[in-house]
Structures are given as structure tokens and as C-alpha cells.
Design a protein around this motif. Structure first.
Motif, PDB file in Angstrom:
ATOM      1  N   TRP A  33       0.272  -1.169   0.031  1.00 39.56           N
ATOM      2  CA  TRP A  33      -0.352  -0.171   0.046  1.00 39.56           C
ATOM      3  C   TRP A  33       1.002   1.461   0.248  1.00 39.56           C
ATOM      4  O   TRP A  33       1.122   2.145  -0.578  1.00 39.56           O
ATOM      5  CB  TRP A  33      -0.765   0.157   1.068  1.00 39.56           C
ATOM      6  CG  TRP A  33      -2.013   0.989   1.209  1.00 39.56           C
ATOM      7  CD1 TRP A  33      -3.270   1.515   0.581  1.00 39.56           C
ATOM      8  CD2 TRP A  33      -1.346   2.140   1.574  1.00 39.56           C
ATOM      9  NE1 TRP A  33      -3.391   2.501   0.964  1.00 39.56           N
ATOM     10  CE2 TRP A  33      -2.014   3.630   2.029  1.00 39.56           C
ATOM     11  CE3 TRP A  33      -0.140   2.611   3.007  1.00 39.56           C
ATOM     12  CZ2 TRP A  33      -2.357   4.803   2.144  1.00 39.56           C
ATOM     13  CZ3 TRP A  33      -0.283   4.053   3.413  1.00 39.56           C
ATOM     14  CH2 TRP A  33      -1.728   4.984   2.523  1.00 39.56           C
ATOM     15  N   SER A  37       0.698   3.763  -3.197  1.00 39.99           N
ATOM     16  CA  SER A  37      -0.204   4.458  -3.192  1.00 39.99           C
ATOM     17  C   SER A  37       0.941   5.920  -3.594  1.00 39.99           C
ATOM     18  O   SER A  37       0.351   6.909  -3.355  1.00 39.99           O
ATOM     19  CB  SER A  37      -0.454   4.367  -1.075  1.00 39.99           C
ATOM     20  OG  SER A  37      -1.880   3.254  -1.101  1.00 39.99           O
ATOM     21  N   ASP A  44      -6.245   6.395  -1.503  1.00 34.18           N
ATOM     22  CA  ASP A  44      -7.591   5.890  -0.474  1.00 34.18           C
ATOM     23  C   ASP A  44      -6.346   4.780  -0.170  1.00 34.18           C
ATOM     24  O   ASP A  44      -5.665   4.384   0.132  1.00 34.18           O
ATOM     25  CB  ASP A  44      -8.662   5.878  -1.257  1.00 34.18           C
ATOM     26  CG  ASP A  44      -8.244   5.172  -2.240  1.00 34.18           C
ATOM     27  OD1 ASP A  44      -7.783   3.768  -2.413  1.00 34.18           O
ATOM     28  OD2 ASP A  44      -9.136   4.505  -3.019  1.00 34.18           O
ATOM     29  N   LEU A  45      -7.343   4.153   0.704  1.00 28.51           N
ATOM     30  CA  LEU A  45      -6.455   2.987   1.997  1.00 28.51           C
ATOM     31  C   LEU A  45      -7.227   1.579   1.630  1.00 28.51           C
ATOM     32  O   LEU A  45      -6.725   0.371   2.083  1.00 28.51           O
ATOM     33  CB  LEU A  45      -8.524   3.525   2.966  1.00 28.51           C
ATOM     34  CG  LEU A  45      -7.868   4.519   4.083  1.00 28.51           C
ATOM     35  CD1 LEU A  45      -8.805   4.353   5.145  1.00 28.51           C
ATOM     36  CD2 LEU A  45      -7.276   4.276   4.853  1.00 28.51           C
ATOM     37  N   TYR A 242      -3.494  11.013   1.712  1.00 28.84           N
ATOM     38  CA  TYR A 242      -2.893   9.580   1.376  1.00 28.84           C
ATOM     39  C   TYR A 242      -2.120   8.925   0.497  1.00 28.84           C
ATOM     40  O   TYR A 242      -0.732   8.737   1.422  1.00 28.84           O
ATOM     41  CB  TYR A 242      -3.739   8.464   1.518  1.00 28.84           C
ATOM     42  CG  TYR A 242      -5.100   8.371   2.319  1.00 28.84           C
ATOM     43  CD1 TYR A 242      -4.973   7.580   3.295  1.00 28.84           C
ATOM     44  CD2 TYR A 242      -6.153   8.611   2.595  1.00 28.84           C
ATOM     45  CE1 TYR A 242      -5.877   7.386   4.547  1.00 28.84           C
ATOM     46  CE2 TYR A 242      -7.353   8.377   2.912  1.00 28.84           C
ATOM     47  CZ  TYR A 242      -6.851   7.476   4.506  1.00 28.84           C
ATOM     48  OH  TYR A 242      -8.628   7.690   4.669  1.00 28.84           O
TER      49      TYR A 242
END
Length: 279
Positions: A33, A37, A44-45, A242
Motif C-alpha cells: 500500500w 499509494s 486511498d485506503l 494518503y
């Protein structure tokens, strides 16, 4: 009977492999992630492939206020604290390793007890003490407390590694007129290079990720390390940028990774000093 035993072993192996895959996924997914990201303009998450690769997140955080000054503060705090911890741990571990006394065991048990004290339980009296001695909101005061908080476990590690260095090598140096301090600096510490590397990396990493101590002891924003400034990416009402948070996390992790790479060769070494005292 043999087929039943073989099938049981196969099922146990499959269960073990499945468990290891679950544990590996628990570690890999957060790292994936962060990397994905940081390159995603619409992060985003969710762990997903980026909509399009971009370096805008890195451009947004690579400024003196956001990244460079906090990272420099972290290097000063953690580097100074690590050097002080390693030096004090070596001086404390040497007599514990080389000289036998009935107070050694009680002292080591006291040190071990100190490692179990939660940092949050002692911060209030520490804060009051630092105010009294004018060390609050100072880099040197935070360095001293960093070193003091890591010193108990560092002494344990250093002593265990120091026990592996044959004392006969020091006795030969003493015969040539060397003092105990000279034998420590010129013989023991160079021979226990892997142990010094372990203590250095452990102390630096524990200080590098410490948020609570600098948050309590430092008041000036310009002195805040990266472990505290990362909190700025969490905005009001749950809004988080993020992509920039992931990019900053990569930059924040780089010094620790570089330190480990620099000392990795020594970490894999052993003492292998048995033959040094023969002949």
C-alpha cells in the motif's frame, strides 16, 4: 499405514504453508500500500494498482518544512542518542563481563526491570525534572533521555556479545602495559563488531520510530523530528492526504534502511576467536 502417515504430513505441511502465507500477507500488504499509494495520484485506503504513475506526491512533500528539516532533526536526535547509548553501554557492560562480583546479578536484574517500565508512566516526572533543570525544549535534553531509555537493554545486549570475546586476548595486552580502557577500545570492541552493530541498529531504530518522547519534551515546531511531523498529514475531521503520507513514509524509512545495509555485512559475522588464543 504408510499412506496415512504420508497424507498427514502433507496436510500438516499445507496447513503450515497456509499459515505462513497469511502471516506474510499481513506484512506485505501494508508495504505494498505504501509503495503503490506513493505513486498513485488518487490514493486511498485500498491496496490497488495506481490509476496512473506520478511523482507529484514526492514533489509535494520534498520541502524543507515538511521533510528535510524534520529528517535532519531526527538524524541529530537519533544519531546523538545512539552514539551516547553505545558508548555508555560498552563502558557499563565491560566490568559486568570481565569482573565477577556478587552485585553483578542484582544489577543486571535491576537493569532488566528498567526495560519493562512503560515510557508513558515515567514521562510526567521526567517532564517536571526537565523543566527544573532547563532541559525542556532542547535537543541535548531529548538526546539524553533517548539514550537513558535505550541504555538498559543495550547493556544486556552488549554484555552478552562481550562475553564471547576471550579474556586471554586482553591479558596479553595487559602484559604489554595496556590499561583496561585501552584493551576495551583497541581489542574488545573491534573484535565484537557484530555486537556493536546490533546494539547500534537496535538503538537507532527504536529512537527513530519514537513519537511520544520528542512530542512531550520538544515544544518548538522547528525542532520536531520526522516521527512527530508525520502527524501533520492527518488533518481535521478524518481527512488524510494518503498519497503524500505514503511518499513521506518512504522517505522517512530510507535512513533506517541505509543504516541496516551499511552494517548488514557485520551483522552476519561471528566472533570465531577460538583459534586466536592458541599457540
Amino acid at each position: 499405514m504408510a499412506r496415512t502417515l504420508t497424507s498427514r504430513r502433507a496436510s500438516h505441511r499445507l496447513a503450515a504453508d497456509a499459515g505462513l502465507l497469511v502471516v506474510a500477507a499481513a506484512f506485505v500488504l501494508p508495504l505494498a500500500w505504501v509503495v503503490l499509494s506513493a505513486l498513485d495520484p488518487h490514493a486511498d485506503l485500498r491496496v490497488k494498482l495506481p490509476d496512473g504513475l506520478t511523482l507529484d506526491n514526492f514533489d509535494a512533500v520534498m520541502t524543507p518544512e515538511i521533510t528535510f528539516t524534520p529528517l535532519l532533526n531526527s538524524l541529530l536526535l537519533c544519531g546523538g542518542g545512539t552514539l551516547l547509548t553505545v558508548a555508555c553501554a560498552a563502558l557499563a557492560a565491560y566490568p559486568l563481563s570481565r569482573f565477577r562480583s556478587r552485585f553483578n546479578r542484582p544489577f543486571l536484574l535491576t537493569v532488566l526491570f528498567a526495560t519493562s517500565l512503560p515510557i508513558t508512566a515515567i514521562m510526567v516526572p521526567v517532564y517536571a525534572l526537565f523543566v527544573q533543570v532547563n532541559l525542556i525544549d532542547t535537543m541535548e535534553g531529548t538526546i539524553f533521555f533517548f539514550a537513558a531509555s535505550q541504555l538498559p537493554f543495550a547493556i544486556w545486549l552488549m554484555k552478552n556479545f562481550m562475553d564471547g570475546v576471550p579474556k586471554e586476548l586482553e591479558e596479553a595486552a595487559w602484559t604489554d602495559g595496556a590499561s583496561s580502557f585501552q584493551s576495551l577500545v583497541r581489542i574488545v570492541l573491534p573484535l565484537m563488531g557484530p555486537g556493536v552493530a546490533v546494539v547500534t541498529v537496535f538503538s537507532f531504530v527504536m529512537m527513530w520510530g519514537n513519537f511520544f518522547v520528542p512530542f512531550m519534551l520538544l515544544l518548538t515546531p522547528d525542532q520536531m523530528p520526522a516521527a512527530v511531523s508525520i502527524n501533520e498529514f492527518f488533518g481535521n475531521r478524518g481527512t488524510v492526504v494518503y498519497g503524500q503520507l505514503a511518499a513521506f513514509s518512504i522517505l522517512y524509512s530510507t535512513p533506517v534502511i541505509l543504516l541496516y545495509v551499511l552494517v548488514a555485512r557485520r551483522l552476519g559475522g561471528g566472533f570465531a576467536l577460538g583459534g586466536a588464543v592458541k599457540g
